[in-house]
Write a protein that holds these residues in place. Structure first.
Motif, PDB file in Angstrom:
ATOM      1  N   GLY A  50       0.799  -1.217   0.000  1.00  0.00           N
ATOM      2  CA  GLY A  50       0.000   0.000   0.000  1.00  0.00           C
ATOM      3  C   GLY A  50       0.831   1.265   0.000  1.00  0.00           C
ATOM      4  N   ALA A  51       0.139   2.390  -0.130  1.00  0.00           N
ATOM      5  CA  ALA A  51       0.823   3.680  -0.186  1.00  0.00           C
ATOM      6  C   ALA A  51      -0.008   4.750   0.493  1.00  0.00           C
ATOM      7  CB  ALA A  51       1.105   4.076  -1.627  1.00  0.00           C
ATOM      8  N   VAL A  52       0.694   5.646   1.169  1.00  0.00           N
ATOM      9  CA  VAL A  52       0.067   6.816   1.781  1.00  0.00           C
ATOM     10  C   VAL A  52       0.737   8.053   1.205  1.00  0.00           C
ATOM     11  CG1 VAL A  52      -0.348   8.075   3.929  1.00  0.00           C
ATOM     12  CG2 VAL A  52      -0.457   5.575   3.908  1.00  0.00           C
ATOM     13  N   VAL A  53      -0.064   9.015   0.800  1.00  0.00           N
ATOM     14  CA  VAL A  53       0.436  10.307   0.332  1.00  0.00           C
ATOM     15  C   VAL A  53      -0.216  11.379   1.186  1.00  0.00           C
ATOM     16  CG1 VAL A  53       0.604  11.910  -1.599  1.00  0.00           C
ATOM     17  CG2 VAL A  53       0.753   9.448  -2.018  1.00  0.00           C
ATOM     18  N   VAL A  54       0.584  12.320   1.657  1.00  0.00           N
ATOM     19  CA  VAL A  54       0.104  13.387   2.530  1.00  0.00           C
ATOM     20  C   VAL A  54       0.347  14.734   1.850  1.00  0.00           C
ATOM     21  CG1 VAL A  54       0.308  14.472   4.795  1.00  0.00           C
ATOM     22  CG2 VAL A  54       0.658  12.002   4.557  1.00  0.00           C
ATOM     23  N   THR A  55      -0.647  15.584   1.862  1.00  0.00           N
ATOM     24  CA  THR A  55      -0.477  16.916   1.282  1.00  0.00           C
ATOM     25  C   THR A  55       0.177  17.840   2.290  1.00  0.00           C
ATOM     26  OG1 THR A  55      -2.421  16.631  -0.133  1.00  0.00           O
ATOM     27  CG2 THR A  55      -1.612  18.875   0.194  1.00  0.00           C
ATOM     28  N   ALA A  56       1.411  18.223   1.994  1.00  0.00           N
ATOM     29  CA  ALA A  56       2.084  19.272   2.757  1.00  0.00           C
ATOM     30  C   ALA A  56       1.945  20.562   1.940  1.00  0.00           C
ATOM     31  CB  ALA A  56       3.538  18.898   3.019  1.00  0.00           C
ATOM     32  N   SER A  57       3.028  21.226   1.633  1.00  0.00           N
ATOM     33  CA  SER A  57       2.954  22.477   0.884  1.00  0.00           C
ATOM     34  C   SER A  57       4.363  22.944   0.577  1.00  0.00           C
ATOM     35  CB  SER A  57       2.226  23.557   1.714  1.00  0.00           C
ATOM     36  OG  SER A  57       2.328  24.834   1.115  1.00  0.00           O
ATOM     37  N   ALA A  58       4.487  23.778  -0.439  1.00  0.00           N
ATOM     38  CA  ALA A  58       5.764  24.461  -0.634  1.00  0.00           C
ATOM     39  C   ALA A  58       6.115  25.268   0.615  1.00  0.00           C
ATOM     40  CB  ALA A  58       5.688  25.369  -1.857  1.00  0.00           C
ATOM     41  N   ALA A  59       5.084  25.681   1.356  1.00  0.00           N
ATOM     42  CA  ALA A  59       5.294  26.388   2.621  1.00  0.00           C
ATOM     43  C   ALA A  59       5.797  25.459   3.715  1.00  0.00           C
ATOM     44  CB  ALA A  59       3.996  27.065   3.074  1.00  0.00           C
ATOM     45  N   GLY A  60       5.906  24.174   3.411  1.00  0.00           N
ATOM     46  CA  GLY A  60       6.536  23.232   4.320  1.00  0.00           C
ATOM     47  C   GLY A  60       8.005  23.045   4.030  1.00  0.00           C
ATOM     48  N   VAL A  61       8.500  23.761   3.019  1.00  0.00           N
ATOM     49  CA  VAL A  61       9.899  23.682   2.623  1.00  0.00           C
ATOM     50  C   VAL A  61      10.610  25.007   2.865  1.00  0.00           C
ATOM     51  CG1 VAL A  61      11.461  23.169   0.689  1.00  0.00           C
ATOM     52  CG2 VAL A  61       9.288  21.956   0.895  1.00  0.00           C
ATOM     53  N   VAL A  62       9.886  26.106   2.675  1.00  0.00           N
ATOM     54  CA  VAL A  62      10.403  27.448   2.973  1.00  0.00           C
ATOM     55  C   VAL A  62       9.401  28.163   3.875  1.00  0.00           C
ATOM     56  CG1 VAL A  62      11.670  27.626   0.798  1.00  0.00           C
ATOM     57  CG2 VAL A  62       9.317  28.461   0.916  1.00  0.00           C
ATOM     58  N   GLY A  63       9.808  29.281   4.438  1.00  0.00           N
ATOM     59  CA  GLY A  63       8.906  30.055   5.285  1.00  0.00           C
ATOM     60  C   GLY A  63       7.823  30.761   4.487  1.00  0.00           C
ATOM     61  N   HIS A  64       6.757  31.119   5.174  1.00  0.00           N
ATOM     62  CA  HIS A  64       5.616  31.800   4.560  1.00  0.00           C
ATOM     63  C   HIS A  64       5.246  32.980   5.457  1.00  0.00           C
ATOM     64  CE1 HIS A  64       2.108  32.745   2.435  1.00  0.00           C
ATOM     65  NE2 HIS A  64       1.415  31.621   2.519  1.00  0.00           N
ATOM     66  N   PRO A  65       5.829  34.149   5.210  1.00  0.00           N
ATOM     67  CA  PRO A  65       5.622  35.289   6.115  1.00  0.00           C
ATOM     68  C   PRO A  65       4.159  35.672   6.323  1.00  0.00           C
ATOM     69  CG  PRO A  65       7.408  35.737   4.590  1.00  0.00           C
ATOM     70  CD  PRO A  65       6.762  34.466   4.120  1.00  0.00           C
ATOM     71  N   ALA A  66       3.303  35.434   5.334  1.00  0.00           N
ATOM     72  CA  ALA A  66       1.904  35.814   5.468  1.00  0.00           C
ATOM     73  C   ALA A  66       1.161  34.920   6.451  1.00  0.00           C
ATOM     74  CB  ALA A  66       1.206  35.779   4.110  1.00  0.00           C
ATOM     75  N   ASN A  67       1.597  33.662   6.587  1.00  0.00           N
ATOM     76  CA  ASN A  67       0.882  32.740   7.468  1.00  0.00           C
ATOM     77  C   ASN A  67       1.885  31.801   8.150  1.00  0.00           C
ATOM     78  OD1 ASN A  67      -0.918  31.017   8.764  1.00  0.00           O
ATOM     79  ND2 ASN A  67      -2.344  30.943   7.045  1.00  0.00           N
ATOM     80  N   PRO A  68       2.585  32.299   9.172  1.00  0.00           N
ATOM     81  CA  PRO A  68       3.572  31.470   9.857  1.00  0.00           C
ATOM     82  C   PRO A  68       2.977  30.201  10.468  1.00  0.00           C
ATOM     83  CG  PRO A  68       3.825  33.784  10.466  1.00  0.00           C
ATOM     84  CD  PRO A  68       2.550  33.682   9.696  1.00  0.00           C
ATOM     85  N   ALA A  69       1.738  30.252  10.903  1.00  0.00           N
ATOM     86  CA  ALA A  69       1.111  29.071  11.497  1.00  0.00           C
ATOM     87  C   ALA A  69       0.977  27.960  10.464  1.00  0.00           C
ATOM     88  CB  ALA A  69      -0.258  29.420  12.066  1.00  0.00           C
ATOM     89  N   TYR A  70       0.541  28.308   9.282  1.00  0.00           N
ATOM     90  CA  TYR A  70       0.382  27.328   8.198  1.00  0.00           C
ATOM     91  C   TYR A  70       1.736  26.741   7.818  1.00  0.00           C
ATOM     92  CZ  TYR A  70      -1.141  25.535   3.617  1.00  0.00           C
ATOM     93  OH  TYR A  70      -1.421  24.750   2.526  1.00  0.00           O
ATOM     94  N   SER A  71       2.730  27.594   7.677  1.00  0.00           N
ATOM     95  CA  SER A  71       4.058  27.120   7.311  1.00  0.00           C
ATOM     96  C   SER A  71       4.630  26.200   8.383  1.00  0.00           C
ATOM     97  CB  SER A  71       4.997  28.304   7.087  1.00  0.00           C
ATOM     98  OG  SER A  71       6.244  27.890   6.596  1.00  0.00           O
ATOM     99  N   ALA A  72       4.443  26.560   9.641  1.00  0.00           N
ATOM    100  CA  ALA A  72       4.941  25.718  10.728  1.00  0.00           C
ATOM    101  C   ALA A  72       4.276  24.344  10.705  1.00  0.00           C
ATOM    102  CB  ALA A  72       4.693  26.397  12.074  1.00  0.00           C
TER     103      ALA A  72
END
Length: 256
Positions: free
Chosen positions: A132-154
């Motif tokens: 089986g396989a599991v895929v999880v949606t992270a974000s480009a904001a999970g690789v670099v910081g996101h000044p507009a939404n630090p909570a989301y990036s964290a």
């Protein structure tokens, strides 16, 4: 990939719209029995109806550990197996910089995105099928910081670390787990409407640093779930039209 998932059971969270909807439809087109899970049960039911008899809807509040467990129990009760889990549900919220992020907002973003992923992973790991396989949606904001939404990036950074940390647990069951890190995607999360699915071979190339579609992301999730990606586990796959590949273009001042 026609028929790639024939005889398989796929669970998709956040399936009522956007990337989740696109993935649910595509998994079904490739032969899977699909469970569309979402807090918006009516939306999930609408997507299941759009797919047809090979799809069912399940209500889930991913921020609740118990609700994640109940979701997986419902899949097993109805289908008897779980081969693929696309843990895609997420929340961005309204934020315009650190000053706009208070404790309550931070807690909500982390509860849905990071704790929700943890709950989903914990629920599917003991029952995921061999191969089986599991895929999880992270974000480009999970690789670099996101000044507009630090909570989301964290939270999204946390997802990447969580996925990498769970590789051994899934390997013990003969399964794989990966994250995807989309850049800009035109989905209801940012106010765009859902659009009709098209032949994957007809998907347009995304312009440099441009916005992708929900289906662009769904196709990557399908590929990572397929035997063709059997050499890939524990990775955070960025799909962003090269948004993060170079320094941001510099606009030089004009005049004295």
């Amino acid at each position: 990939m026609a028929g790639t998932f024939a005889g398989k059971v796929a669970l998709v969270t956040g399936a009522a719209s956007g990337i989740g909807r696109a993935a649910a439809i595509r998994f079904a087109q490739e032969g899977a029995r699909v469970f569309c899970a979402d807090l918006n049960l009516a939306g999930a039911q609408a997507v299941a109806a759009e797919i047809g008899s090979n799809a069912s809807a399940v209500e889930v509040d991913v921020a609740s550990y118990a609700s994640n467990q109940a979701m997986v129990d419902a899949v097993l009760a109805q289908a008897g197996q779980l081969d693929i889990a696309f843990l895609n549900a997420g929340f961005y919220g309204a934020a315009e910089g650190l000053d706009t992020v208070d404790e309550a907002f931070f807690d909500k973003v982390v509860a849905i995105n990071l704790k929700g992923t943890f709950g989903g992973i914990k629920a599917v790991q003991p029952v995921i099928a061999q191969g089986g396989a599991v895929v999880v949606t992270a974000s480009a904001a999970g690789v670099v910081g996101h000044p507009a939404n630090p909570a989301y990036s964290a939270a999204k950074h946390g997802i990447v670390g969580l996925v990498k940390s769970c590789v051994d647990a899934f390997a013990a069951r003969g399964a794989r787990i990966n994250a995807i890190c989309p850049g800009g995607v035109e989905t209801p999360l940012i106010g765009a409407a859902d659009v009709a699915m098209i032949d994957p071979q007809a998907l347009p190339r995304v312009p440099l640093r441009g916005m992708g579609s929900a289906q662009h992301v769904a196709e990557v999730a399908l590929w990572l779930s397929s035997p063709a990606a059997g050499f890939i586990t524990g990775q955070a796959q960025v799909l962003d039209a090269a948004l993060l590949s170079t320094f941001a273009p510099v606009i030089l001042p004009v005049g004295p």
